[in-house]
Scaffold this active site. Sequence first.
Site, PDB file in Angstrom:
ATOM      1  N   PRO A  89       0.853  -1.203   0.000  1.00  0.00           N
ATOM      2  CG  PRO A  89      -0.016  -1.048   2.156  1.00  0.00           C
ATOM      3  CD  PRO A  89       0.883  -1.882   1.293  1.00  0.00           C
ATOM      4  CG  ASP A 133       5.014  -1.121   2.744  1.00  0.00           C
ATOM      5  OD1 ASP A 133       3.829  -1.074   3.112  1.00  0.00           O
ATOM      6  OD2 ASP A 133       5.611  -2.180   2.465  1.00  0.00           O
ATOM      7  CG  HIS A 134       0.024   3.801   4.693  1.00  0.00           C
ATOM      8  ND1 HIS A 134       0.296   4.226   5.968  1.00  0.00           N
ATOM      9  CD2 HIS A 134      -0.670   4.809   4.107  1.00  0.00           C
ATOM     10  CE1 HIS A 134      -0.231   5.434   6.158  1.00  0.00           C
ATOM     11  NE2 HIS A 134      -0.806   5.820   5.033  1.00  0.00           N
ATOM     12  NE  ARG A 135       3.173  -4.109   3.116  1.00  0.00           N
ATOM     13  CZ  ARG A 135       3.783  -4.997   2.333  1.00  0.00           C
ATOM     14  NH1 ARG A 135       3.279  -6.205   2.185  1.00  0.00           N
ATOM     15  NH2 ARG A 135       4.896  -4.696   1.703  1.00  0.00           N
TER      16      ARG A 135
END
Lengths: 414, 81
Positions: free
Chosen positions: A214, A388-390
């Site tokens: 994401p 990376d939104h994780r």
Amino acid sequence: MGVFTMPSLGADMEAGTLVEWLVKPGDEVHRGDVLAVVETQKGAIEIECFEEGRVQELQADIGAKLPVGAPLALIVADGEPAPQEPAAAEPEPAPQEPEPAEPEPVEPAPAIAPVQVTEAPAAVPVAPSAGFPVPPVTAPPPSGALAVSPAARVAAKEKGIDLRTVKGTGPGGAILLKDLDAEPAPKPVPKASPQDEMRKAIAAAMTRAKQTIPHFYLSETIDIDPALAWLARRNESSPPAERVLPGALFVRAAAVAASKVSGMNGHFTDGAFRPSSRVNAGVAVALRGGGLVAPAVMGAEAMSVDDIMQAMRDLVVRARAGRLRSSEMTEGTITISSLGESGAEAMTGVIFPPQVALVGLGAPKLRPWVVDGAVVPRTVITLTLSADHRVSDGRQAARFIAEFKSQIASPEAL
Amino acid sequence: MTEQDIRRAYIEELVAVAPDIDPDTVGETDHLQDDLGLDSMDVLNLVTALHERLGVDIPEADYPQIATAKRAVVYLAARIG
């Protein structure tokens, strides 16, 4: 005792072709030594060893296309008794794909080999290349072969033109690129070119990145006039071999920022983020034939700007010559991709898995800029951080950009 | 050193930097970056190679003077002479 195996040089690699052994049985090897060269979709890669000891046996033949994990060589630690029957002691080697009758890159097949490429049916699968050996583009023509310029040889291979049918107009009747233009376009050749293979590898990696990571993006435009002025002064008194390009400053600034903001530096594997204390700065290098690779400057957080510049020069030269190492291709922890001096002003890049961030740098542009309350012309670049939104969110991404900016503002401290 | 020697040195070092370039097809006015697709690192590697081979230290401000074979021969001949 250890088995030296075909490594995975990226999540999307399934197999590689062994093209050169750099050791023989009995040779002493150390961790990090280059033992073999493997041809992959990303070009020829030098494969390093993770063992200490002595080569007991080479278990793979040159020209063999082998799946990831297939045994290549047996390495015995010093003092360890050599196995009596290594073949029986080891598990069944992974099945080898059919070998080409003539290993392509090693044994240059004469250009006059009796082959009829153009008559092969278009639906022939890629793997069984036996039957139409193709001379490597860089090998000198064997005596008695046709004289062909390198560019013409590459173009003929791409277009599937039989060079024996071409009338050369160069010195001594050598076939030049322009001589191919007179040739009618033959039927498509079933074998994919290295460029096609690389495009497939890039497509697979980028599709996976976009489907699983994401991404989110933060951008900032940064005044680089002070950095450029500092570099110009520095380079004025340096011989060419010691000059530094702005790209090395950017990689240094990104490495410092990455070492301070851990959510940007490391790998996301098996559902978890593994931050890295070292910064292995992947540098995107556009290949002249198309495609790109991103080998890493290893341990960039501890390197000076001069060291990084030398490392980048070395990477570019080796990327052009197809001599990158396996560790450089797989151990990058963040990637810096720059559009160079000319081109678009901003780039929003795709993260290279399993990494978690990519720094996209647009080309420098002259723009009106406010300095001390007055509008002045300044050279600026636009940095776009893909993250990376994780692993991270906007606050960490903003910290990374602020750190990069402060490094670039005081280049002498870099 | 004749102009022909200088041209040969220039083309040989250019092809060493960018091995896919066919030396026979490099035109007199082909631009290193615009026509031959060299990037800044390639140009610096060419400048470094010319320095080592011909002993001419080309400052950054003069890079445009070696951007084509034609210009480079004139510039290098003057600097060697």
